[in-house]
Write an enzyme that holds these catalytic residues in place. Structure first.
Site: not given
Length: 415
Positions: A248, A275, A337, A340, A363, A373
């Site tokens: 980012r 983020k 941005h 990405r 993400h 998990y």
């Protein structure tokens, strides 16, 4: 015959001397003056609790701050409450709580308490954006209102002019942030329920617009523009660094030399700069390392890899790359941005594992159970993919790719 208590006089109170042990001077009807060994004199009302039927004391104040006449007046007021079955101590607590609700638990004070917690869950830039939006659109109008008095119609009326200007995204964010503040107030017991739940239904929904990004076939055009643009070397390196690392804008511009592990060839961004507040590791390709070598003579002796022009002790602005792209003629076609998105689209089209792509983009899985998990970042499995991506960028910079793409580059196995 009942014992008759002689009323106190001001002269008697003033002349009362301290003793080794505290003692009581009685004014009658439960009003007493406690004289302590240190010389302080405290007014008390000794009474029977209207429900528990136990004797207890109510502190009225300190003499001479509270005179004899005013102590008798306060005693009489307490007795009037007792006659109604109200405990004067409980009534005092109620009044204190009401005072707090009016003077302490105002929207601005509660919002600031909420923000102190919230800011640790977001990036510094986003935290600044949150506070600034409240200071600009909310605090000047309803900051001093107790949260217990905040109503949905009141807030809707406040936000309607912003909606009328067409700033629908601003309205959406303000409604969301005010809801978080009121949920915080509810959880703290300051209000029984959040009155702002559902206020977003009173406004038009902003149209969701994807960030401007180029198609994979347009990458050669971008690389040619970067190479020929009249921009500083630091800015050129920053744009390419962001493109190669898929980070980012704020993550790329805030990069520090201490975050680079040259031996392991890994760039580790600490959680507080991410983020989603999770540490992010990026495998460094040969092209990325070459970029660092290019910028090292400029900033190698500084803390930040891409320092600000105005203050070299600070990182360059996160919008630096974005402004440069606009000046290069990509306004409306590409924002920083969007680099990405360009990377994600290309890698998905080439058939790379979606989990690896999502990990590269930092993400977090929307499925909270799966996210809890699945804590691996696939660092080693991502290396071949990142090497392919850097190679793809390098080929585009050489102009060897046609506008429709090329089959010269083969997808590297990510297994």
């Amino acid at each position: 015959m009942a014992k008759v208590t002689t009323r106190l006089s001001d002269k008697e109170i003033k002349s009362a001397k301290s003793k080794e042990k505290e003692y009581i001077l009685s004014d009658g009807d439960g009003l007493r003056l406690r004289v302590k060994p240190n010389g302080s004199k405290l007014w008390l009302l000794n009474y029977t609790h209207p429900i528990k039927r136990k004797r207890t004391n109510l502190s009225l104040g300190k003499y001479p701050d509270l005179s004899l006449a005013n102590a008798r007046k306060a005693s009489q007021e307490a007795k009037e409450l007792l006659a109604q079955g109200i405990d004067p101590q409980e009534d005092r607590k109620r009044q204190q709580q009401e005072h707090k609700a009016i003077h302490q638990h105002t929207l601005i004070n509660v919002a600031k308490e909420w923000f102190e917690i919230k800011k640790d869950d977001v990036t510094p830039d986003y935290a600044v954006d949150i506070l600034r939006s409240l200071e600009l659109h909310i605090f000047p109008y309803i900051s001093d209102i107790p949260v217990s008095k905040i109503t949905a119609p009141q807030v809707i009326e406040l936000l309607k002019p912003i909606e009328a200007k067409g700033s629908l995204e601003t309205v959406k964010r303000l409604a969301q942030r005010l809801n978080e503040v009121m949920n915080f107030a509810t959880n703290c017991g300051l209000v029984q329920a959040n009155p702002l739940t559902g206020i977003k239904a009173a406004f038009k929904k902003p149209k969701k617009e994807n960030m401007a990004a180029l198609k994979p076939a347009e990458l050669p055009e971008l690389m040619g523009a970067i190479a020929n643009a009249s921009i500083k070397r630091t800015t050129r390196c920053l744009i390419e660094w962001q493109l190669h690392t898929m980070t980012r804008p704020s993550e790329a511009s805030g990069a520090k030399w201490e975050e680079i592990d040259w031996g392991e060839k890994v760039w580790t961004i600490p959680a507080e700069r991410m983020k989603k507040r999770r540490e992010h590791r990026i495998p460094l390709t040969e092209q990325m390392l070459e970029l660092l070598e290019v910028i090292k003579p400029i900033s190698g002796h500084r803390e930040f890899i891409f320092p600000s022009d105005r203050d070299s002790k600070k990182p360059c602005n996160s919008q630096t790359a974005n402004m440069a792209l606009k000046r290069m003629g990509f306004a409306g076609r590409l924002v920083s941005h969007g680099l990405r998105s360009l990377a994600s689209t290309t890698l998905n089209e080439q058939g790379f594992d979606k989990d690896l792509i999502e990990a590269a983009l930092a993400h977090v899985d929307d499925n909270q159970v799966r996210s809890a998990y699945n804590r691996t970042d696939y660092l080693e499995r991502r290396r071949p993919m990142m090497c392919w991506w850097s190679g793809y960028i390098e080929e585009a910079a050489k102009g060897s790719l046609s506008v429709t793409g090329s089959t010269q580059l083969q997808v590297v196995s990510a297994q």
